[in-house]
Design a protein around this motif. Structure first.
Motif, mmCIF file in Angstrom:
data_model
loop_
_atom_site.group_PDB
_atom_site.id
_atom_site.type_symbol
_atom_site.label_atom_id
_atom_site.label_comp_id
_atom_site.label_asym_id
_atom_site.label_seq_id
_atom_site.Cartn_x
_atom_site.Cartn_y
_atom_site.Cartn_z
ATOM 1 N N LEU A 72 6.217 -53.260 83.018
ATOM 2 C CA LEU A 72 5.191 -54.167 83.500
ATOM 3 C C LEU A 72 3.889 -53.788 82.814
ATOM 4 O O LEU A 72 3.414 -52.658 82.949
ATOM 5 N N ASP A 73 3.312 -54.742 82.064
ATOM 6 C CA ASP A 73 2.084 -54.505 81.305
ATOM 7 C C ASP A 73 0.941 -55.248 81.988
ATOM 8 O O ASP A 73 0.984 -56.473 82.127
ATOM 9 N N LEU A 74 -0.072 -54.516 82.402
ATOM 10 C CA LEU A 74 -1.162 -55.078 83.195
ATOM 11 C C LEU A 74 -2.323 -55.504 82.301
ATOM 12 O O LEU A 74 -2.765 -54.739 81.447
ATOM 13 N N GLY A 75 -2.810 -56.720 82.508
ATOM 14 C CA GLY A 75 -3.914 -57.214 81.702
ATOM 15 C C GLY A 75 -3.579 -57.262 80.231
ATOM 16 O O GLY A 75 -4.291 -56.716 79.379
ATOM 17 N N GLU A 133 10.126 -53.324 91.901
ATOM 18 C CA GLU A 133 10.250 -51.971 91.371
ATOM 19 C C GLU A 133 10.227 -52.019 89.849
ATOM 20 O O GLU A 133 10.907 -52.845 89.233
ATOM 21 N N THR A 134 9.451 -51.135 89.254
ATOM 22 C CA THR A 134 9.234 -51.150 87.813
ATOM 23 C C THR A 134 9.502 -49.771 87.228
ATOM 24 O O THR A 134 9.103 -48.759 87.802
ATOM 25 N N GLY A 135 10.175 -49.749 86.077
ATOM 26 C CA GLY A 135 10.492 -48.483 85.426
ATOM 27 C C GLY A 135 9.319 -47.882 84.688
ATOM 28 O O GLY A 135 9.104 -46.671 84.705
ATOM 29 N N LEU A 161 7.385 -44.455 85.342
ATOM 30 C CA LEU A 161 6.579 -43.801 84.313
ATOM 31 C C LEU A 161 5.334 -44.638 84.064
ATOM 32 O O LEU A 161 5.421 -45.853 83.859
ATOM 33 N N TRP A 162 4.186 -43.981 84.081
ATOM 34 C CA TRP A 162 2.902 -44.636 83.809
ATOM 35 C C TRP A 162 2.434 -44.235 82.416
ATOM 36 O O TRP A 162 2.337 -43.040 82.112
ATOM 37 N N LEU A 163 2.141 -45.222 81.574
ATOM 38 C CA LEU A 163 1.645 -44.979 80.219
ATOM 39 C C LEU A 163 0.344 -45.759 80.056
ATOM 40 O O LEU A 163 0.364 -46.981 79.890
ATOM 41 N N VAL A 200 -0.341 -40.016 80.992
ATOM 42 C CA VAL A 200 1.089 -40.138 81.245
ATOM 43 C C VAL A 200 1.375 -39.585 82.636
ATOM 44 O O VAL A 200 1.025 -38.440 82.941
ATOM 45 N N GLY A 201 1.993 -40.401 83.475
ATOM 46 C CA GLY A 201 2.281 -39.967 84.830
ATOM 47 C C GLY A 201 3.664 -40.404 85.281
ATOM 48 O O GLY A 201 4.291 -41.251 84.646
#
Length: 208
Positions: A72-75, A133-135, A161-163, A200-201
């Motif tokens: 999921l890509d925000l903005g 739910e997002t990977g 995973l947060w990038l 990265v989280g």
């Protein structure tokens, strides 16, 4: 550290097959043309488009090798990084969230041009998007870290995973967060800019 356009293209070619490179090359031409109609990226950055935008997006694939599940890509704006990743990996489910009409239309146009069945564009504010739910969650220049987590925590799980490419502000933004957020994230040096970094989280941040 990538320093030239040739190095940037080679970096992408090492991570993408020839068909993906062809798609990305065509995307660069479309982006350059569209930028004459709306300010998707700074005009000066187009002189280094592979380094500043394409390789900058593709490098996130290195950080997500072990992750399965939708992105999921925000903005998403001009499609950075989400649309670039969708073009590189058409097998990977990708959601793009963009509330601005002209940019939503641009993302839909590119999706159609490349027949991207893996990609869905959500033309709405993130607050109005149905929870899922997002990977992997990505965002480039979307919002300050605290606000970003508050808006998007409901899309995450314990394994998400947060990038988050954050430029020069990465370490400072992380330092200003509560301890639980600081424990969740670490700072990775960008491969495309000595002054830039990626937050990265992993996990689901506590609701704020």
């Amino acid at each position: 550290m990538i320093q030239t356009e040739e190095e940037a293209r080679d970096f992408c070619a090492e991570r993408c097959d020839s068909a993906a490179i062809d798609r990305l090359t065509r995307f660069v031409a479309l982006l350059t043309e569209e930028n004459t109609r709306q300010n998707l990226v700074s005009k000066a950055s187009l002189d280094h488009v592979w380094q500043r935008h394409i390789a900058d997006s593709i490098q996130l694939l290195d950080l997500a090798k072990a992750v399965k599940g939708p992105w999921l890509d925000l903005g998403s704006g001009p499609g950075l990084p989400g649309l670039v990743i969708a073009l590189a990996r058409p097998d990977m489910p990708m959601g793009l969230v963009e509330s601005r009409r002209k940019r939503f239309d641009w993302l839909e146009y590119v999706k159609g041009e490349f027949s991207l069945t893996n990609c869905r564009v959500h033309g709405m504010k993130l607050e109005n998007l149905e929870s899922r739910e997002t990977g992997v969650i990505t965002a480039r220049a979307f919002a300050p870290l605290g606000k970003l987590l508050k808006l998007s925590a409901r899309f995450s799980t314990h394994s998400t995973l947060w990038l988050l490419p954050k430029g020069r502000s990465a370490a400072q933004e992380l330092a200003e967060q509560p301890s639980k957020v600081r424990e969740m994230f670490h700072v990775e040096q960008s491969a495309t800019d000595a002054d830039a970094a990626i937050l990265v989280g992993k996990g689901r941040p506590a609701q704020q």
